[in-house]
Design a protein around this motif. Structure first.
Motif, short mmCIF file in Angstrom:
data_model
loop_
_atom_site.label_atom_id
_atom_site.label_comp_id
_atom_site.label_asym_id
_atom_site.label_seq_id
_atom_site.Cartn_x
_atom_site.Cartn_y
_atom_site.Cartn_z
N ASP A 1 0.82 -1.21 0.00
CA ASP A 1 0.00 0.00 0.00
C ASP A 1 0.86 1.27 0.00
N LEU A 2 1.90 1.30 0.82
CA LEU A 2 2.74 2.50 0.89
C LEU A 2 3.55 2.69 -0.38
N ALA A 3 3.91 1.58 -1.03
CA ALA A 3 4.61 1.69 -2.31
C ALA A 3 3.70 2.29 -3.37
N ALA A 4 2.43 1.88 -3.37
CA ALA A 4 1.47 2.42 -4.33
C ALA A 4 1.30 3.93 -4.15
N LEU A 5 1.48 4.40 -2.91
CA LEU A 5 1.29 5.81 -2.60
C LEU A 5 2.60 6.59 -2.56
N HIS A 6 3.73 5.92 -2.85
CA HIS A 6 5.05 6.56 -2.88
C HIS A 6 5.35 7.27 -1.55
N LYS A 7 5.13 6.60 -0.43
CA LYS A 7 5.24 7.26 0.86
C LYS A 7 6.58 7.04 1.55
N LYS A 8 6.97 8.06 2.29
CA LYS A 8 8.08 7.94 3.24
C LYS A 8 7.52 7.24 4.48
N ALA A 9 8.31 6.32 5.02
CA ALA A 9 7.80 5.54 6.15
C ALA A 9 8.91 5.26 7.16
N PHE A 10 8.48 4.84 8.33
CA PHE A 10 9.38 4.34 9.37
C PHE A 10 8.76 3.06 9.89
N PHE A 11 9.49 1.95 9.81
CA PHE A 11 8.94 0.66 10.19
C PHE A 11 9.42 0.20 11.56
N ILE A 12 8.49 -0.40 12.29
CA ILE A 12 8.79 -1.01 13.59
C ILE A 12 8.24 -2.43 13.53
N PRO A 13 9.06 -3.41 13.16
CA PRO A 13 8.56 -4.78 12.99
C PRO A 13 8.06 -5.38 14.30
N THR A 14 7.08 -6.27 14.17
CA THR A 14 6.56 -6.99 15.34
C THR A 14 7.67 -7.85 15.94
N PRO A 15 7.94 -7.73 17.24
CA PRO A 15 9.01 -8.51 17.86
C PRO A 15 8.84 -10.01 17.62
N GLY A 16 9.91 -10.65 17.13
CA GLY A 16 9.90 -12.09 16.93
C GLY A 16 9.27 -12.55 15.63
N GLN A 17 8.67 -11.63 14.86
CA GLN A 17 8.00 -12.02 13.61
C GLN A 17 9.05 -11.99 12.49
N TYR A 18 9.50 -13.18 12.09
CA TYR A 18 10.64 -13.29 11.17
C TYR A 18 10.43 -12.52 9.88
N GLU A 19 9.24 -12.63 9.30
CA GLU A 19 8.97 -11.95 8.03
C GLU A 19 9.14 -10.45 8.15
N GLN A 20 8.51 -9.85 9.16
CA GLN A 20 8.59 -8.40 9.32
C GLN A 20 10.00 -7.93 9.65
N LEU A 21 10.71 -8.70 10.46
CA LEU A 21 12.09 -8.36 10.78
C LEU A 21 12.95 -8.37 9.52
N TYR A 22 12.75 -9.38 8.68
CA TYR A 22 13.51 -9.48 7.43
C TYR A 22 13.19 -8.32 6.49
N LEU A 23 11.89 -8.05 6.28
CA LEU A 23 11.50 -6.99 5.35
C LEU A 23 12.01 -5.63 5.83
N ALA A 24 11.92 -5.37 7.13
CA ALA A 24 12.40 -4.09 7.66
C ALA A 24 13.90 -3.95 7.46
N LYS A 25 14.65 -5.01 7.75
CA LYS A 25 16.11 -4.96 7.59
C LYS A 25 16.49 -4.79 6.12
#
Length: 352
Positions: free
Chosen positions: A279-303
């Motif tokens: 969704d944020l890519a579709a809107l070309h947005k600046k963002a700051f991510f805080i991945p869910t602790p222990g959630q491997y997928e979100q940790l990987y995508l954020a890194k």
């Protein structure tokens, strides 16, 4: 000629799976199909609010919750497996009855494993061709790929390129026969509008981590001098607004209002879930991510996005408002110009 009915059934794991089904549902309706909604909990309530005229069926819950301690995520998911297996069995029974009663002519399942039937075309939607789970990634990925192979097609909402959004999760050395890269999908469109909110915080995901995230952000912003909107991601009968400190807190927004609010916001603070990234890519947005602790997928995508200098991020426990100054040093998300060809994709339901 009688319209065909397609069941669209996203998993309830937060609202992300349901949200990314919205453009698929819109496309089905515009191509003259009937749509039957299927899910549970807030995901089903959310879709019913988005599409109040559509019929729906309540599906069994996978009963997914996050642990209080993020390091226990894998163990918690293991303990959830019996409940998930029971839900899958119940799903298959419900689908068998719907097919026998000729109530559906096709299926689109977003990560619901039991929503398929050999008598009607069945599609599985996922970006997780590889399921990250630490030292058990190979095993979890093989299990998921075996499930995918039971469907007629797998639609991957990404592109087959190293420049993709899902990274290694969305690519395989040896592609599955059923795979189709459909390009990124989003319910939102970019609009050129004045910025009204300095910060928009989007809360999402299963409890109790959803509440922990909300509490962390409210604490971090309590002395802020900026204009801040926080959307709790809690679907209720009616919308509620309150002011906590300097923060305007809203329990939920439907797509049209949320699209407008994101477009009007300078920076979006959110989890690094894949649907949020779409969704944020579709809107070309600046963002700051805080991945869910222990959630491997979100940790990987954020890194990954941080390493590529696209989106800044940090651990939940270390977040403070000052860290948002880092956003200026990152490029922000941008859309991949490969819209889905729904005409081609829907041919599956026509026997082509």
């Amino acid at each position: 000629m009688t319209k065909k009915t397609i069941l669209v059934a996203p998993l309830f794991w937060g609202l992300g799976h349901a949200a990314r089904c919205i453009p698929i549902i819109r496309a089905l309706l515009s191509h003259n199909y009937n749509v039957l909604l299927g899910s549970d909990g807030d995901a089903l309530l959310f879709l019913r609010k988005e599409f109040p005229a559509l019929a729906f069926v309540e599906l069994p819950s996978y009963k997914i919750t996050y642990p209080t301690n993020g390091s226990h995520f894998k163990w918690k998911m293991f303990l959830n497996m019996p409940a998930i297996q029971r839900a899958i069995f119940s799903e298959k029974t419900i689908i068998k009855e719907l097919v026998a009663q000729e109530k559906i002519d096709g299926i689109i399942s977003d990560n619901r494993f039991g929503i398929r039937n050999k008598k009607v075309p069945s599609v599985f939607v996922t970006h997780q061709l590889n399921v990250l789970s630490g030292n058990t990634t190979f095993l979890s990925s093989k299990i998921h790929q075996n499930i995918i192979n039971k469907f007629d097609q797998c639609w991957v909402p990404d592109i087959d390129s190293e420049e993709n959004l899902s990274g290694k999760m969305g690519r395989l050395k040896k592609p599955l026969n059923s795979m189709k890269y459909i390009g990124p999908i989003s319910r939102f469109n970019k609009r050129k509008v004045p910025i009204k909110n300095d910060i928009l915080a989007l809360i999402s995901g299963p409890e109790p981590q959803r509440t922990f995230f909300e509490e962390k952000l409210l604490d971090a912003f309590k002395f802020s001098q900026k204009s801040i909107v926080l959307v709790q991601g809690v679907i209720e009968k009616g919308q509620k607004k309150q002011t906590i400190g300097k923060v305007c807190v809203i329990n939920f927004m439907l797509s049209a209002e949320l699209e407008k609010t994101i477009n009007e916001s300078g920076v979006v603070v959110a989890r690094s879930g894949y649907s949020t990234i779409l969704d944020l890519a579709a809107l070309h947005k600046k963002a700051f991510f805080i991945p869910t602790p222990g959630q491997y997928e979100q940790l990987y995508l954020a890194k990954r996005l941080k390493d590529l200098r696209i989106v800044a991020s940090c651990k939940q426990e270390s977040f403070n408002e000052k860290q948002l100054d880092e956003v200026a040093n990152y490029s922000g998300l941008a859309a991949l110009k490969t819209p889905p060809d729904f005409n081609a994709l829907f041919r599956l339901f026509e026997g082509e």
